[in-house]
Every structure is written in structure tokens, then in C-alpha cells.
Design an enzyme around this catalytic site. Structure first.
Site, PDB file in Angstrom:
ATOM      1  N   ASP A   9      -1.681  -0.371   6.236  1.00 17.75           N
ATOM      2  CA  ASP A   9      -1.984   0.567   7.480  1.00 17.75           C
ATOM      3  C   ASP A   9      -3.354   0.601   7.888  1.00 17.75           C
ATOM      4  O   ASP A   9      -3.775   0.875   8.943  1.00 17.75           O
ATOM      5  CB  ASP A   9      -1.422   1.934   7.317  1.00 17.75           C
ATOM      6  CG  ASP A   9      -2.306   2.797   6.322  1.00 17.75           C
ATOM      7  OD1 ASP A   9      -2.858   3.714   7.087  1.00 17.75           O
ATOM      8  OD2 ASP A   9      -2.431   2.270   5.168  1.00 17.75           O
TER       9      ASP A   9
ATOM     10  N   ASP B 103       1.072  -1.154   0.104  1.00 19.96           N
ATOM     11  CA  ASP B 103      -0.023  -0.036   0.015  1.00 19.96           C
ATOM     12  C   ASP B 103       0.777   1.419  -0.027  1.00 19.96           C
ATOM     13  O   ASP B 103       2.295   1.278   0.167  1.00 19.96           O
ATOM     14  CB  ASP B 103      -0.874  -0.028   1.359  1.00 19.96           C
ATOM     15  CG  ASP B 103      -1.741   1.180   1.321  1.00 19.96           C
ATOM     16  OD1 ASP B 103      -2.511   1.673   0.483  1.00 19.96           O
ATOM     17  OD2 ASP B 103      -1.523   1.753   2.592  1.00 19.96           O
TER      18      ASP B 103
ATOM     19  N   THR C 249      -2.555   0.612  -4.422  1.00 12.84           N
ATOM     20  CA  THR C 249      -2.951   1.734  -3.778  1.00 12.84           C
ATOM     21  C   THR C 249      -4.428   2.180  -4.341  1.00 12.84           C
ATOM     22  O   THR C 249      -4.550   1.962  -5.524  1.00 12.84           O
ATOM     23  CB  THR C 249      -1.813   2.856  -4.091  1.00 12.84           C
ATOM     24  OG1 THR C 249      -2.542   4.186  -3.490  1.00 12.84           O
ATOM     25  CG2 THR C 249      -1.594   3.002  -5.551  1.00 12.84           C
ATOM     26  N   SER C 250      -5.022   2.871  -3.309  1.00 12.54           N
ATOM     27  CA  SER C 250      -6.315   3.294  -3.866  1.00 12.54           C
ATOM     28  C   SER C 250      -6.446   4.723  -4.419  1.00 12.54           C
ATOM     29  O   SER C 250      -7.390   5.228  -5.029  1.00 12.54           O
ATOM     30  CB  SER C 250      -7.360   3.501  -2.485  1.00 12.54           C
ATOM     31  OG  SER C 250      -7.692   2.071  -2.000  1.00 12.54           O
TER      32      SER C 250
ATOM     33  N   LYS D 198     -10.579  -1.186  -1.944  1.00 11.55           N
ATOM     34  CA  LYS D 198     -10.531  -1.825  -0.842  1.00 11.55           C
ATOM     35  C   LYS D 198     -11.544  -1.548   0.173  1.00 11.55           C
ATOM     36  O   LYS D 198     -12.262  -0.557   0.118  1.00 11.55           O
ATOM     37  CB  LYS D 198      -9.122  -1.529  -0.046  1.00 11.55           C
ATOM     38  CG  LYS D 198      -7.852  -1.972  -1.053  1.00 11.55           C
ATOM     39  CD  LYS D 198      -6.783  -1.103  -0.315  1.00 11.55           C
ATOM     40  CE  LYS D 198      -5.640  -1.316  -1.361  1.00 11.55           C
ATOM     41  NZ  LYS D 198      -4.231  -0.618  -0.918  1.00 11.55           N
TER      42      LYS D 198
ATOM     43  N   ASP E 185      -0.336   5.039   0.948  1.00 17.29           N
ATOM     44  CA  ASP E 185      -0.584   6.019   1.880  1.00 17.29           C
ATOM     45  C   ASP E 185      -0.483   5.544   3.395  1.00 17.29           C
ATOM     46  O   ASP E 185      -1.264   4.396   3.435  1.00 17.29           O
ATOM     47  CB  ASP E 185      -1.833   6.834   1.616  1.00 17.29           C
ATOM     48  CG  ASP E 185      -1.972   7.682   0.393  1.00 17.29           C
ATOM     49  OD1 ASP E 185      -1.012   8.564   0.409  1.00 17.29           O
ATOM     50  OD2 ASP E 185      -2.776   7.457  -0.549  1.00 17.29           O
TER      51      ASP E 185
END
Length: 216
Positions: free
Chosen positions: A164, A12, A107-108, A139, A14
Site C-alpha cells: 500500500d 505487506d 511486514t515492517s 523497506k 498494514d
């Protein structure tokens, strides 16, 4: 000391590689206030999801098309605001150790935002990446991690996820992968291993091609 052996890492961005909390808080507080929501409550659900998915949680009766429209605006705001974006402690050395080894960014963020934040944090952008444009579901759906594993050519069971957020950890588990939780948010969601930051991890490339992760 705890250790895991794996063949590939799915990372991931962030909160895991990049600390962008200051930007996220600024942008989402403004959005929440515009819509009459409690900003503190909104911030409890924003991490890990794509923006439109967060909006759907916070405004469940609103048409999804409105969420997509607001998400496009939000992505532009976040991409333009890099004040306070820094690497998570240990991320530069961790990414340097991974150079040439099987890993992917999942990643989003969209591609433009991911490049902006990785660049602001001084981190190398992985060659293999699954960004928001690459998936049909945010996600905690496992689609992104499953695509990352497939692009690297490994079975899900041979991959370890670094995350995270609650949504990210749920996505990693749903993909059938082990999860390393990074940072204070992750501890509450029972990842397989938890570290405060990436300085706690030693990566070793073994002769059989596997990767050994040791956690202090």
C-alpha cells in the site's frame, strides 16, 4: 479485467491486509509533537517503513541509537493500542483462499505487533513471515521481500508483492517483483496493478501449480 499469473504472493500487512491507520496516526502524532515536528508532515513518510527508519528521515541529524530506542517504545505503544484495527475489505476471504498456497507476510512490524494486529483483525497469521526482527534494513530496501521469496523457495520473478505504501512498492520493485498496489495510498506510486481493496481480486489455483490473479 486485468490478470497476473504467479507462483507465490508476498503480502505487506498494514494498509494491505489490516487497516491500522487510526493507531498509526495516534502514535505518530504524539511522537511528532514531542519532537517539535508537524504531525501532518510526519504522517506523509511513516507508512511502510520501520519506525527507526521513519525517525531517521524526520530527524536526520539525530544519532541512530536514539531512533532505535524510540522505536522500541513506539512498538510497545502500537502493540498495546488495537482500537480501530480492522481488516481491509476483502482480506478475510482473500486469506482464506490463500490457505495452503505459497504466500508469506513481509511486514515492517515486529512479530509481536504483527500477531496483535492480525489477531485484532481476525486474520490468520501466515506460516511464513518476515518481520522486523528478520531483516537488517527497512523497506524501501528489498531485503524483506527477497527473504520471503527465498523462504518460500521461489525466484523473485515468480513472486507478486501486495503493498500500500511508497516505501513498500519501491522495495517490491527493487526485489525484481511485480507489485499490486492496494488502497488509496498506492495509486500514486504506479504499481503494476492497482485495486481499491482486496474485494477486487479473484484468486485461482491452476493445475500446473501457478496462481492466477484476476482484478476487476
Amino acid at each position: 479485467m486485468t490478470a497476473l499469473t504467479t507462483r507465490a504472493l508476498l503480502l505487506d500487512m498494514d494498509g494491505t491486509l489490516v487497516n491500522s491507520d487510526a493507531v498509526v496516526e495516534r502514535c505518530w502524532r504524539r511522537w511528532a509533537e514531542r519532537h517539535g515536528l508537524d504531525p501532518d508532515e510526519a504522517l506523509k513518510v511513516v507508512h511502510g517503513r520501520q519506525g527507526y527508519a521513519t525517525m531517521a528521515v524526520l530527524l536526520p541529524d539525530r544519532p541512530m541509537e536514539r531512533n532505535y530506542e524510540d522505536n522500541r517504545v513506539m512498538l510497545a505503544e502500537e502493540t498495546a493500542d488495537l482500537d480501530g484495527v480492522v481488516p481491509v475489505p476483502g482480506a478475510p476471504a482473500f486469506m482464506a483462499a490463500l490457505d495452503g498456497l505459497p504466500h508469506a507476510l513481509v511486514t515492517s512490524a515486529d512479530e509481536k505487533l504483527a500477531r496483535a494486529r492480525m489477531g485484532a483483525a481476525g486474520l490468520r497469521m501466515p506460516e511464513t513471515r518476515v518481520t522486523a526482527e528478520c531483516v537488517g534494513a527497512s523497506k524501501p530496501d528489498p531485503e524483506g521481500f527477497l527473504k520471503g521469496a527465498a523462504e518460500l523457495g521461489f525466484d523473485p520473478a515468480d513472486c507478486v508483492v501486495f503493498e500500500d505504501s511508497e516505501a513498500g512498492i519501491q522495495a517490491g520493485r527493487a526485489a525484481g517483483m511485480r507489485v499490486v498496489g492496494v488502497g488509496p495510498r498506492a495509486a500514486a506510486f504506479a504499481p503494476d496493478v492497482h485495486v481499491q481493496d482486496l474485494r477486487a481480486i479473484t484468486l485461482t489455483h491452476l493445475q500446473d501449480g501457478t496462481l492466477s490473479l484476476t482484478f476487476a
